[in-house]
Design a protein around this motif. Structure first.
Motif, mmCIF file in Angstrom:
data_model
loop_
_atom_site.group_PDB
_atom_site.id
_atom_site.type_symbol
_atom_site.label_atom_id
_atom_site.label_comp_id
_atom_site.label_asym_id
_atom_site.label_seq_id
_atom_site.Cartn_x
_atom_site.Cartn_y
_atom_site.Cartn_z
ATOM 1 N N VAL A 1 -5.758 -4.379 -7.127
ATOM 2 C CA VAL A 1 -5.964 -5.312 -6.014
ATOM 3 C C VAL A 1 -6.778 -6.511 -6.499
ATOM 4 N N TRP B 1 -6.396 1.660 -8.355
ATOM 5 C CA TRP B 1 -5.690 0.856 -7.359
ATOM 6 C C TRP B 1 -6.509 -0.386 -6.993
ATOM 7 N N TRP C 1 -2.587 -6.405 3.152
ATOM 8 C CA TRP C 1 -3.323 -5.197 2.788
ATOM 9 C C TRP C 1 -4.828 -5.425 2.882
ATOM 10 N N PRO D 1 -7.078 -2.761 4.966
ATOM 11 C CA PRO D 1 -6.871 -1.886 3.807
ATOM 12 C C PRO D 1 -6.681 -0.433 4.229
ATOM 13 N N GLU D 2 -5.612 0.107 3.777
ATOM 14 C CA GLU D 2 -5.301 1.487 4.104
ATOM 15 C C GLU D 2 -5.810 2.337 2.943
ATOM 16 N N LEU D 3 -6.766 3.187 3.214
ATOM 17 C CA LEU D 3 -7.373 3.945 2.126
ATOM 18 C C LEU D 3 -7.264 5.444 2.386
ATOM 19 N N PHE E 1 1.266 2.739 -3.415
ATOM 20 C CA PHE E 1 0.195 3.627 -3.871
ATOM 21 C C PHE E 1 0.503 5.080 -3.493
ATOM 22 N N SER F 1 0.837 -1.204 0.000
ATOM 23 C CA SER F 1 0.000 0.000 0.000
ATOM 24 C C SER F 1 0.870 1.251 0.000
#
Lengths: 281, 397
Positions: free
Chosen positions: B25, B21, B82, B86-88, B6, B3
Motif C-alpha cells: 500500500v 500488504w 481502499w 481500509p478493510e483489515l 489480499f 483489497s
C-alpha cells in the motif's frame, strides 16, 4: 526523488529486476535475490554501486559466520598481546574494535551498497539475528557502550542459493526477486557485452547448442552464463568457424564440468542420429 | 478488487502478512508503480511473495482475480477507495499491529491525494510520479539509457496473460523432485559436532591467560563438523517400478552429497529381511545383522518405499514375497531392529498421502514417521532427522 537503477553497460538487468531494485531502494528495505548459479546475483550489487557511484561493501557469509561478525569484532587476542608486551595503551578499547562490513556500512557519511552474499550458508538463526540491525540500522558496541547508527541507510542486497530456507520474519522485511534464467534474446545481449565482435551466425549456433544442452534431463549440472562466455572465448581462440560448429561441438568440457554429464550428452547426441556429432577435444 | 486481492491470495494458501500488504500500500501510495496492471503484477509479487516456489501459485491467483478486469483496472482509484475504508483482518499479530501503527493510513491518504493533485497540474515530463517521458523511474518509457535494451518479458502482453503462462511451474515445491532439489533438501541434514581441525577457542584462551597472570596461552579446539551418517534403504521392483526414476534421483543426490560423514545404501524388495542388496538383480549384498552391527545412534536411516504389501509379509514367518525366501524372523521384527538401533529413522513414501490406508502402511507408520517423497515431505523428513522436529512414529508431513 531517489536515485534510480537502470542496469549498466556491462550488466543488463531485466525491467522487472530494475523495478525491484528501485522499489527496494525507495522503501529502504533489503533486496533479497535468488536465482540459478551464474545469473549474476552477486554482480547485481556491483552494478548498483557502480551506477549510483557509491562504495560497495561485501560481507561474504560462511558456514561459521555469526551475525555479530558483520557488525564488529572485539580483537581480544590483540589486546591480550599488547597487555603482555606493553605495546599500546590497552585501556583504550576502541582501537580493538574492528568493524565488519555491515558496521562499516553504517559508519559511512555517504549512502553505500552493502552486499550480504550467500546468507543461506550460515546458521539457520543467522538472518533472524540481523533483523533488529536491518530495521533500525544501528547497533550498540557492548565493550565501549557506543551506538553506531547510520545517517544514510545503506542499500542492502542479500543473495541466497537456497541451501536453507530463510526464516519468515526475515522474508517479510525483504523485497524479493528471483532472477529467471535469461531467455535467448537477453542471453544474446549478454554475450555481446563480453564478445562485442562475435559473428551473428556463430552466436546463433552457439546459443542453439547451449539451450539444447540445458534442456537435456541427464545433465545434472546445467551450464550457466559464465560457462557460456568461457566456451565462446575458447571457441574463438581456437578459431572455430560457424561451418565446423554445424558438424560438432568442440570444447564441451568447458560447459559440462561433470564427467557423467559429458558422457550422457555424447551418448544422447550419437543416439539422435548423428546429425550433429559431438567432438571432445 | 484491490483489497479483495489480499484475501484471494490468502485464500489460495499464500501466507501474505498484513505487514507485507501495508508495504505494498505504501509503495503504491508513494507512486512506485506505473498505472497499468502488469507493473502492479511485478510490484505486488516482489513485495508479497518471498519464495520462488510460490510464484506459480501467485500467477494462478493473479490470473483468477484479475481476468477480464485488465482494461478497467485503475490502481489510483482502487487505492483511494481502499485507503478511505481500509478493510483489515480482524485478528492482528503484534508485528502487524506495530506495522499498522508505523504506517499512518490517514496521513498516507493525504500524501497520496496531494501527489495526485500535483500530477494533475504538471503532467507529462514531471519528475515525481506517473506521466510519459518523465524522469521518475516509474513513468512509462521512463528508462532507456544508452545501450540498454528496453524490452523483455511482459512488455507486449497483459499481466494476466503473463500470469496465465505459468512460467514458474517448475519451481513449485509440491511437485516431484529433481536431483538438484533433492540435493538441496539433503544439505539441510546436518548435525554439527566438534570433530574438525583445530581453531582458536577464545573463551578458553582468556581463561588460561587469566590463570597465567596475563601470560598469553593460546588454546585451540576442534572446529565443528557434520556428523550425520546416512543409510538409505530403498524398496525396488514390483509396485515401486513407477517410482524408479524418482528413487534413482534421490539416490544420486544422496550419493553426490559430500557433507555426510558416511553414506551407505542398500536395496530390498517390499520389506527388509535377513539380507539387504547392493545389487538386487545379481543378488549381491550383505546380511542385515552384519549391517545392523555397524549401526549406532549416529546413523540416520531413511527407508524409501510404498510400504504397500500383504500384511503377512510383515507379520508372518516365511511371509516374504519371494517364494524361495523363507524368512525366519518377520518383516516387522527386522524393521523394529532398525528402529531400536537407530531411533533417528524415517520412512519416505512416493505414493501420495491420501492413499496411505492400506494395513501394511498403517503398521509401518506405527514404527516410523512417514513422509511423502515430495520436496515438502523431504524437508520435513530431514528436519525430523536433524532433530528440528519431534521424531515419533505416526508423525507425518
Amino acid at each position: 526523488m531517489f536515485n534510480q537503477f537502470t542496469g549498466t553497460a556491462d550488466y543488463l538487468a531485466s525491467p522487472e529486476l530494475r523495478d525491484s531494485v528501485n522499489v527496494a531502494i525507495a522503501l529502504e528495505k533489503p533486496l533479497l535475490i535468488k536465482g540459478e548459479p551464474g545469473t549474476g546475483k552477486t554482480r547485481l550489487a556491483e552494478a548498483i554501486a557502480q551506477e549510483l557511484e557509491t562504495q560497495l561493501l561485501i560481507w561474504n557469509v560462511k558456514s561459521t559466520s555469526k551475525a555479530r561478525d558483520g557488525l564488529y569484532v572485539y580483537d581480544t587476542v590483540q589486546r591480550l598481546n599488547d597487555a603482555r608486551f606493553g605495546d599500546n595503551d590497552i585501556s583504550d578499547i576502541r582501537q580493538y574494535i574492528k568493524f565488519g562490513p555491515m558496521g562499516e556500512s553504517f559508519r559511512q557519511d555517504k549512502r553505500v551498497v552493502l552486499l550480504i552474499d550467500e546468507i543461506d550458508k550460515a546458521d539457520m538463526e543467522f538472518p533472524n539475528d540481523l533483523l533488529h540491525e536491518l530495521d533500525r540500522m544501528s547497533f550498540l558496541v557492548d565493550e565501549t557502550g557506543e551506538t553506531v547508527a547510520a545517517d544514510q541507510r545503506p542499500i542492502v542486497v542479500v543473495t541466497s542459493n537456497n541451501e536453507k530456507e530463510l526464516p519468515d520474519a526475515f522474508l517479510r522485511r525483504c523485497v524479493f526477486h528471483y532472477i529467471a534464467f535469461p531467455d535467448e534474446e537477453l542471453m544474446a545481449d549478454i554475450v555481446k557485452v563480453h564478445h562485442p565482435d562475435l559473428e551473428e551466425e556463430l552466436l546463433r549456433q552457439v546459443l542453439i547448442a547451449f539451450y539444447w544442452l540445458r534442456e537435456q534431463t541427464e545433465v545434472r549440472k546445467r551450464p550457466s552464463t559464465s560457462e557460456l562466455i568461457d566456451w565462446i572465448a575458447a571457441l574463438r581462440r581456437a578459431g572455430i568457424s560457424k561451418a565446423s560448429m554445424e558438424e560438432k561441438l568442440p570444447f564441451l568440457g568447458v560447459l559440462l564440468k561433470r564427467e557423467q554429464d559429458l558422457e550422457s550428452v555424447i551418448q544422447r547426441a550419437a543416439h539422435a542420429g548423428g546429425r550433429r556429432r559431438i567432438g571432445v577435444h | 478488487m484491490f483489497s479483495g486481492f489480499f484475501y484471494h491470495l490468502r485464500g489460495r494458501g499464500l501466507k501474505v502478512s498484513l505487514t507485507e500488504w501495508l508495504t505494498l500500500v505504501r509503495a503504491l501510495a508513494e507512486g512506485h508503480s506505473r498505472a497499468d496492471l502488469s507493473h502492479f503484477y511485478h510490484l505486488a509479487r516482489a513485495l508479497l511473495i518471498k519464495r520462488e516456489t510460490q510464484y506459480d501459485l501467485y500467477d494462478q491467483a493473479f490470473a483468477e482475480h484479475f481476468r477480464g478486469l485488465e482494461t478497467h483496472f485503475d490502481i489510483t482509484d482502487e487505492l483511494l477507495e481502499w485507503l478511505a475504508d481500509p478493510e483489515l483482518p480482524r485478528e492482528l499479530s503484534e508485528e502487524e499491529k506495530a506495522a499498522l501503527k508505523a504506517l499512518d493510513l490517514d496521513e498516507l491518504r493525504k500524501q497520496f491525494e496531494e501527489r495526485l493533485k500535483e500530477q494533475d497540474e504538471a503532467h507529462h515530463g514531471g519528475s515525481k510520479w506517473i506521466g510519459t517521458g518523465g524522469t521518475s523511474p516509474f513513468g512509462h518509457g521512463g528508462f532507456n539509457p544508452a545501450g540498454v535494451r528496453v524490452g523483455g518479458q511482459g512488455r507486449n502482453r497483459s499481466a494476466v496473460q503473463v500470469a496465465t503462462e505459468r512460467r514458474f511451474k517448475n519451481l513449485r515445491s509440491d511437485r516431484v523432485l529433481d536431483t538438484r532439489q533433492i540435493g538441496m533438501a539433503l544439505r539441510r541434514l546436518r548435525k554439527l559436532d566438534k570433530t574438525g581441525p583445530e581453531i582458536l577457542d577464545l573463551d578458553a584462551t582468556i581463561d588460561a591467560c587469566a590463570k597465567n597472570a596475563g601470560e598469553i596461552d593460546l588454546i585451540f579446539g576442534p572446529e565443528r563438523k557434520n556428523r550425520i551418517k546416512l543409510l538409505l534403504l530403498m524398496d525396488v521392483g514390483g509396485s515401486m517400478d513407477p517410482h524408479s526414476m524418482l528413487c534413482e534421483r534421490l539416490f544420486s543426490a544422496a550419493h553426490a552429497a559430500s557433507h555426510f560423514k558416511a553414506f551407505e545404501s542398500r536395496m530390498f524388495h517390499n520389506c527388509p529381511y535377513e539380507y539387504l542388496f547392493t545389487d538386487i538383480y545379481y543378488r549381491k549384498g550383505e546380511a542385515t545383522h552384519e549391517l545392523l552391527k555397524r549401526l549406532d545412534e549416529s546413523w540416520s536411516v531413511v527407508f524409501v518405499g510404498d510400504a504397500w504389501m500383504s500384511p503377512y509379509e510383515l507379520t508372518h514367518v516365511g511371509g516374504a514375497i519371494d517364494l524361495f525366501h523363507n524368512n525366519r524372523d518377520t518383516g516387522l521384527d527386522w524393521l523394529r531392529r532398525f528402529r531400536e538401533k537407530c531411533p533417528g529413522s524415517v520412512w519416505l513414501n512416493p505414493e501420495p498421502k491420501r492413499i496411505w490406508n492400506a494395513p501394511s502402511i498403517r503398521m509401518i507408520r506405527d514404527l516410523f514417521p512417514m513422509f511423502e517423497l515430495t520436496l515438502d515431505g523431504l524437508k520435513d523428513a530431514v528436519d525430523t532427522l536433524g532433530g528440528r522436529r519431534a521424531n515419533e512414529p505416526g508423525l507425518t508431513n
